[in-house]
Scaffold this active site. Structure first.
Site, PDB file in Angstrom:
ATOM      1  CE  LYS A 176       5.357  30.468  25.201  1.00 43.46           C
ATOM      2  NZ  LYS A 176       4.706  29.167  25.205  1.00 43.46           N
ATOM      3  CE  LYS A 229       7.957  29.885  28.033  1.00 40.23           C
ATOM      4  NZ  LYS A 229       6.986  28.867  27.734  1.00 40.23           N
TER       5      LYS A 229
HETATM    6  C1  PBG Z   1       4.549  25.928  25.185  1.00 35.45           C
HETATM    7  C2  PBG Z   1       5.724  26.052  26.070  1.00 35.45           C
HETATM    8  C3  PBG Z   1       7.018  26.475  25.715  1.00 35.45           C
HETATM    9  C4  PBG Z   1       7.805  26.401  26.851  1.00 35.45           C
HETATM   10  C5  PBG Z   1       6.993  25.965  27.880  1.00 35.45           C
HETATM   11  N1  PBG Z   1       5.707  25.763  27.374  1.00 35.45           N
HETATM   12  C6  PBG Z   1       7.649  26.940  24.523  1.00 35.45           C
HETATM   13  C7  PBG Z   1       7.271  27.181  23.200  1.00 35.45           C
HETATM   14  O1  PBG Z   1       6.548  28.132  22.927  1.00 35.45           O
HETATM   15  O2  PBG Z   1       7.774  26.407  22.373  1.00 35.45           O
HETATM   16  C8  PBG Z   1       9.255  26.744  26.860  1.00 35.45           C
HETATM   17  C9  PBG Z   1       9.940  26.603  28.104  1.00 35.45           C
HETATM   18  C10 PBG Z   1      11.403  26.630  27.987  1.00 35.45           C
HETATM   19  O3  PBG Z   1      12.002  26.991  26.966  1.00 35.45           O
HETATM   20  O4  PBG Z   1      12.029  26.281  28.997  1.00 35.45           O
HETATM   21  N2  PBG Z   1       3.811  24.807  25.504  1.00 35.45           N
END
Ligand code: PBG
Length: 306
Positions: A176, A229
């Site tokens: 991530k 991601k």
């Molecule tokens: C963290 C989380 C995030 C997303 C999903 N779960 C983002 C973050 O780190 O703020 C982002 C998903 C997206 O941008 O579609 N709980």
């Protein structure tokens, strides 16, 4: 000749359930996307199933937030209630994946417990264990810890096994990246950190090898599915993950990637339908076995008509 074809069953449909909502609330930076009141979720999922979608991922927006994100593990929390409704209605017709993270539930908007301005790892792990077990008790099929907290997969696996949920899988957000493409999501769930940023627990994008190490570690800790991601700027990582590991690879086509296509399409600068198919097919071609995308429902419908 080998040809990559996208199927509705490749896609995972993200759903935002908002405990405060009476009617669907449009998300400004994600045109066409809504935060749904719990009463609307069944209808939404029914339509998705009819289009051949086999899995959804749930995100919750609670009524109340606090320092430790208590609503994230409350038995009558918004996600726990939603899972129970879905399983009563659809049983095994839909795979229910849940986001296991605290940022939507904490007043400070960070993904963990904060002390003196820092995320504290072990207390955070204990809370994440409770969240995962509460989702499993409600009937979740797969939990997806998304906070990039060290050791989260191992401790969640242990907690699930101790509570006799060996059959509940873990989809790990292994790679991530600290990305600018999450900003519409943060608007959607109001989880923008109130101070600092998430760079201490998300990865820096110049670094490909760290991603592969994180994935290896998550698999050794018990991840059943690993995730990359965002998706588009990281197709090389998806490809390498698929080539190197034997577990399914998921790619998250995140909110900012959705917003870019929508914005350009609204301006008349790209053809949305063509762009979505090309993008999602590209992500699959790179090696993704599953694609989490806000286009899921829309594209599912069209794939069936092709
Ligand atoms: C963290 C989380 C995030 C997303 C999903 N779960 C983002 C973050 O780190 O703020 C982002 C998903 C997206 O941008 O579609 N709980």
């Amino acid at each position: 000749m080998h040809k990559v074809r996208l199927k509705p069953s490749d896609l995972v449909y993200p759903i935002f359930v908002d405990e405060n909502a009476k009617v669907p609330i449009p998300i400004k930076s994600m045109p066409g996307y809504f935060r749904l009141p719990i009463q609307h979720v069944i209808k939404e999922v029914k339509q998705a199933i009819e289009q051949g979608i086999k899995a959804i991922i749930l995100f919750g927006i609670p009524l109340k937030r606090d320092e430790i994100g208590s609503e994230a593990f409350a038995m009558d929390g918004i996600i726990q209630k939603t899972i129970r409704n879905l399983k009563n209605e659809f049983s095994d017709q839909i795979v229910v994946i849940t986001d296991v993270c605290l940022c939507e539930y904490t007043t400070h908007g960070h993904c963990g417990i904060v002390k003196d301005g820092e995320i504290v790892n072990d207390p955070t792990l204990q809370i994440l264990q409770k969240v995962a077990v509460s989702h499993a008790q409600a009937g979740a099929d797969i939990v997806a810890p998304s906070g990039m907290i060290d050791g989260q997969v191992k401790s969640i696996r242990e907690a699930l096994d101790d509570a006799d949920f060996n059959h509940v899988g873990i989809m790990a957000y292994s790679a991530k990246y600290a990305s600018c493409f999450y900003s519409p999501f943060r608007e959607a769930v109001e989880s923008k950190p109130q101070f600092g940023d998430r760079k201490s627990y998300q990865m820096s994008y110049g670094n490909p090898d760290e991603a592969l190490r994180e994935m290896e570690l998550d698999i050794s800790e018990g991840a059943d599915i690993i995730m990359v991601k965002p998706a588009l700027p990281y197709l090389d990582i998806i490809y390498r993950a698929k080539s190197k590991f034997r577990v399914p690879v998921a790619a998250y086509n995140v909110s900012g990637e959705y917003a870019m296509v929508k914005a350009a399409a609204q301006m008349g600068w790209v053809d949305e339908k063509a762009a979505v198919l090309e993008i999602l097919t590209g992500i699959k071609r790179a090696g993704a076995d599953l694609i989490i995308t806000y286009f899921a429902k829309d594209v599912g419908l069209r794939l069936n008509q092709l």
